[in-house]
Write an enzyme that holds these catalytic residues in place. Structure first.
Site, PDB file in Angstrom:
ATOM      1  N   SER A 217      13.210  -0.927  -3.370  1.00 63.37           N
ATOM      2  CA  SER A 217      14.397  -1.688  -2.717  1.00 63.37           C
ATOM      3  C   SER A 217      15.334  -0.490  -2.311  1.00 63.37           C
ATOM      4  CB  SER A 217      15.243  -2.342  -3.901  1.00 63.37           C
ATOM      5  OG  SER A 217      14.215  -2.573  -4.950  1.00 63.37           O
ATOM      6  N   ASP A 218      15.378   0.501  -2.696  1.00 65.98           N
ATOM      7  CA  ASP A 218      16.357   1.654  -2.026  1.00 65.98           C
ATOM      8  C   ASP A 218      16.117   1.865  -0.606  1.00 65.98           C
ATOM      9  OD1 ASP A 218      14.080   2.601  -3.458  1.00 65.98           O
ATOM     10  OD2 ASP A 218      14.602   4.490  -2.700  1.00 65.98           O
TER      11      ASP A 218
ATOM     12  N   GLN B  63      -5.909  -2.703  -3.875  1.00 64.49           N
ATOM     13  CA  GLN B  63      -5.568  -3.629  -2.437  1.00 64.49           C
ATOM     14  C   GLN B  63      -4.442  -4.602  -3.023  1.00 64.49           C
ATOM     15  OE1 GLN B  63      -9.416  -3.086  -3.307  1.00 64.49           O
ATOM     16  NE2 GLN B  63      -8.817  -1.005  -2.310  1.00 64.49           N
TER      17      GLN B  63
ATOM     18  N   ARG C 239      -3.378   7.298   7.656  1.00 65.14           N
ATOM     19  CA  ARG C 239      -2.960   6.478   8.818  1.00 65.14           C
ATOM     20  C   ARG C 239      -1.234   6.032   8.514  1.00 65.14           C
ATOM     21  NH1 ARG C 239      -7.557   2.116   9.120  1.00 65.14           N
ATOM     22  NH2 ARG C 239      -7.434   2.413   6.960  1.00 65.14           N
TER      23      ARG C 239
ATOM     24  N   THR D 108      -6.345   7.548   3.800  1.00 61.26           N
ATOM     25  CA  THR D 108      -6.698   7.979   5.381  1.00 61.26           C
ATOM     26  C   THR D 108      -5.572   8.687   6.300  1.00 61.26           C
ATOM     27  OG1 THR D 108      -5.648   5.742   5.978  1.00 61.26           O
ATOM     28  CG2 THR D 108      -8.186   5.699   5.497  1.00 61.26           C
TER      29      THR D 108
ATOM     30  N   LYS E  91       1.554   0.115  -7.218  1.00 59.22           N
ATOM     31  CA  LYS E  91       1.253   0.048  -8.438  1.00 59.22           C
ATOM     32  C   LYS E  91       1.353   1.264  -9.501  1.00 59.22           C
ATOM     33  CE  LYS E  91      -2.428  -1.868  -6.599  1.00 59.22           C
ATOM     34  NZ  LYS E  91      -2.139  -2.479  -5.211  1.00 59.22           N
TER      35      LYS E  91
ATOM     36  N   GLY F 113      -5.983   4.002  -3.549  1.00 58.94           N
ATOM     37  CA  GLY F 113      -5.517   5.316  -3.609  1.00 58.94           C
ATOM     38  C   GLY F 113      -4.049   5.115  -4.570  1.00 58.94           C
ATOM     39  N   HIS F 114      -4.355   5.321  -5.709  1.00 60.96           N
ATOM     40  CA  HIS F 114      -3.164   5.300  -6.744  1.00 60.96           C
ATOM     41  C   HIS F 114      -2.363   6.520  -6.961  1.00 60.96           C
ATOM     42  CE1 HIS F 114      -4.858   1.130  -8.104  1.00 60.96           C
ATOM     43  NE2 HIS F 114      -4.797   0.957  -7.042  1.00 60.96           N
TER      44      HIS F 114
ATOM     45  N   GLY G 298      13.596   3.898  -6.772  1.00 61.54           N
ATOM     46  CA  GLY G 298      13.459   4.947  -6.384  1.00 61.54           C
ATOM     47  C   GLY G 298      12.124   5.604  -6.753  1.00 61.54           C
TER      48      GLY G 298
ATOM     49  N   ASP H  11      -0.787  -0.930  -1.419  1.00 64.26           N
ATOM     50  CA  ASP H  11       0.165   0.032  -1.261  1.00 64.26           C
ATOM     51  C   ASP H  11       1.468  -0.419  -1.798  1.00 64.26           C
ATOM     52  OD1 ASP H  11      -1.864   1.515   0.403  1.00 64.26           O
ATOM     53  OD2 ASP H  11      -1.358   0.435   1.993  1.00 64.26           O
TER      54      ASP H  11
HETATM   55  P1  IMP Z   1     -12.355  -1.483   3.310  1.00 64.19           P
HETATM   56  O1  IMP Z   1     -11.780  -1.902   2.073  1.00 64.19           O
HETATM   57  O2  IMP Z   1     -12.408   0.320   3.569  1.00 64.19           O
HETATM   58  O3  IMP Z   1     -13.573  -1.993   3.777  1.00 64.19           O
HETATM   59  O4  IMP Z   1     -11.228  -1.747   4.462  1.00 64.19           O
HETATM   60  C1  IMP Z   1     -10.697  -3.182   4.889  1.00 64.19           C
HETATM   61  C2  IMP Z   1      -9.239  -3.248   5.099  1.00 64.19           C
HETATM   62  O5  IMP Z   1      -8.577  -3.088   3.813  1.00 64.19           O
HETATM   63  C3  IMP Z   1      -8.816  -2.204   5.910  1.00 64.19           C
HETATM   64  O6  IMP Z   1      -7.706  -2.864   6.814  1.00 64.19           O
HETATM   65  C4  IMP Z   1      -8.219  -1.104   5.114  1.00 64.19           C
HETATM   66  O7  IMP Z   1      -6.842  -0.501   5.721  1.00 64.19           O
HETATM   67  C5  IMP Z   1      -7.412  -2.034   4.124  1.00 64.19           C
HETATM   68  N1  IMP Z   1      -7.604  -1.351   2.696  1.00 64.19           N
HETATM   69  C6  IMP Z   1      -8.394  -1.018   1.847  1.00 64.19           C
HETATM   70  N2  IMP Z   1      -8.034  -0.623   0.457  1.00 64.19           N
HETATM   71  C7  IMP Z   1      -6.814  -0.460   0.955  1.00 64.19           C
HETATM   72  C8  IMP Z   1      -5.700  -0.011  -0.013  1.00 64.19           C
HETATM   73  O8  IMP Z   1      -5.879   0.458  -1.208  1.00 64.19           O
HETATM   74  N3  IMP Z   1      -4.368  -0.177   0.680  1.00 64.19           N
HETATM   75  C9  IMP Z   1      -3.895  -0.786   1.601  1.00 64.19           C
HETATM   76  N4  IMP Z   1      -5.023  -1.207   2.487  1.00 64.19           N
HETATM   77  C10 IMP Z   1      -6.461  -1.039   2.068  1.00 64.19           C
END
Ligand code: IMP
Length: 426
Positions: free
Chosen positions: A333-334, A225, A304, A302, A19, A43-44, A413, A16
């Site tokens: 940075s902002d 990731q 979350r 997700t 990218k 999720g890009h 930004g 996150d």
């Molecule tokens: P999984 O990849 O779905 O098995 O999740 C394993 C861990 O990696 C969990 O804590 C997820 O929240 C985290 N995770 C997986 N993909 C991402 C991503 O693209 N961004 C941030 N966290 C991720």
């Protein structure tokens, strides 16, 4: 002819890092954009021609008409989700069929992998990883167990192979007493996704990529990731299941270490984490709320709330070392505008002992902070380094000294124009 290079763009903390925003600044420089690990857990978010897209499995070069895009052998792919993602892009006018090649060696995420993901999480109770629920872990487990199905399998004797793996999963689910699930409609869509995928170029992307490199073409390996979620180097067992680092670029695309050029490590001016697991710099006070709401720190897959904290130099030093990062990119940075004091974690402390290195077990460690003066100016309106307030310039210098790596791109930004390049050619 000079051999082409593979440059890597990697999230170097917990993912996150943003990218999606920088990748379209990068893609014009490359002939090929390739994903080497992960799958729809990513999720890009990319804004292209004013429209927002969330790419999960498809590389970000898809918006740029002259680029070849590759989903590499290190990736896992869910045909139903791939179909939804691809159809949205096709509906928006992007030609995928000629510009997207899928490795026949990438592994397939079955509907029952997703059920297994939920079942394993439920069985772990309070120790659950907090996965994205996309079946990532069980699919990579099958890969390691040598029982998985690969994309190339959809072209040969597929129904029999699918039925055998599904039966195996159902048996595991019965053993786990996890029987309250119904995948019938999901499975139908998944099978449609398989048919849809057959229309794409499913090929030996390893040979293809190496031929292109030999012809002098340059490749951008687009990470997913982040290093701290890497199966080997992350905060195990609270990690994803793939190799998210430069090493993963080599295995996940089948390119040699000698072909790696620049390694761009991307991080935010603060830290976030989604899901469970150690996060020594996590804040629980109003600073955390403030960072979350100003930085829009909610999961792209997700939804979350992301956990928030100050920048973690222990994690960054470790990630720079593992990946061989040559240039750093600092995002958002902002978001730190207006703080009187900015904190940076320089070491961890437990039971009166300090360490500047990433410990085996990150549970229970407390951050040791260095406090730096903040800035009150609005960075988002700045277009060059010369306009930076002194305190922000000092913060950058402090990070570069601590990390022994230049920060060559700064994002101030969400807009593409709010990207400032420093020390070009360093
Ligand atoms: P999984 O990849 O779905 O098995 O999740 C394993 C861990 O990696 C969990 O804590 C997820 O929240 C985290 N995770 C997986 N993909 C991402 C991503 O693209 N961004 C941030 N966290 C991720």
């Amino acid at each position: 002819m000079t051999q082409g290079k593979v440059d890597a763009l990697l999230g170097i903390v917990f993912g996150d890092e943003g990218k999606g925003k920088v990748v379209d600044v990068f893609t014009p420089r490359y002939d090929v954009v390739a994903r080497f690990a992960g799958g729809p857990n990513a999720g890009h978010t990319i804004i292209f021609d004013g429209k927002k897209f969330v790419l999960r499995s498809i590389p970000s070069g898809i918006f740029d008409k002259g680029k070849l895009n590759i989903i590499g052998n290190g990736c896992v792919i869910a045909p139903d989700l791939f179909m939804a993602e691809a159809k949205e892009l096709e509906a928006a006018g992007y030609d995928l069929r000629s510009r997207l090649h899928i490795s026949s060696r990438a592994h397939l995420i079955l509907p029952t992998h997703r059920v297994l993901d939920r079942a394993y999480e439920a069985a772990k109770g309070k120790k659950a990883v907090g996965t994205t629920g996309k079946g990532i872990g069980p699919t990579y487990s099958d890969k390691a167990s040598r029982t998985g199905l690969r994309v190339g399998d959809i072209l040969r004797d597929f129904p029999k192979r699918y039925a055998a793996l599904k039966a195996r999963h159902e048996q595991i689910l019965r053993d786990l007493n996890y029987t309250d699930y119904d995948i019938s409609s999901e499975e139908q869509l998944w099978m449609q996704g398989v048919e849809y995928m057959r229309q794409f170029c499913i090929t030996d992307t390893v040979t293809e990529l190496n031929r292109l490199l030999a012809q002098g073409k340059n490749v951008l390996a687009e990470g997913a990731q982040g290093t701290m979620l890497d199966i080997d180097h992350g905060t195990y067992p609270f990690v994803s299941s793939s190799s998210t680092t430069t090493g993963g670029v080599c295995t996940g695309l089948g390119v040699s270490p000698r072909s790696i050029g620049e390694v761009y490590g991307i991080f935010k001016a603060y830290s976030t984490r989604v899901g469970a697991g150690p996060f020594p710099v996590e804040l629980f006070d109003e600073t955390s709320q403030r960072i979350r709401s100003i930085g829009h720190e909610y999961g792209a897959v997700t939804g979350r709330d992301r956990r928030c904290g100050w920048v973690d130099l222990v994690a960054l030093r470790y990630a720079i070392m593992i990946n061989g990062v040559t240039q750093l990119i600092m995002m958002k940075s902002d978001v730190l505008d207006g703080f009187d004091t900015i904190r940076a974690c320089v070491a961890y402390e437990r039971d009166g002992q300090q360490t500047p290195d990433m410990p085996f077990d990150t549970e229970g460690w407390q951050p040791v902070y260095r406090d730096l003066p903040g800035w009150q100016e609005d960075l988002s309106s700045m277009t060059s380094e010369e306009q930076f307030p002194k305190t922000f310039a000092d913060y950058i210098n402090f990070l570069e000294t601590e990390l022994q790596t230049p920060i060559t791109i700064l994002s101030v930004g969400p807009d593409r124009a709010q990207t400032i390049t420093r020390h070009p050619n360093s």
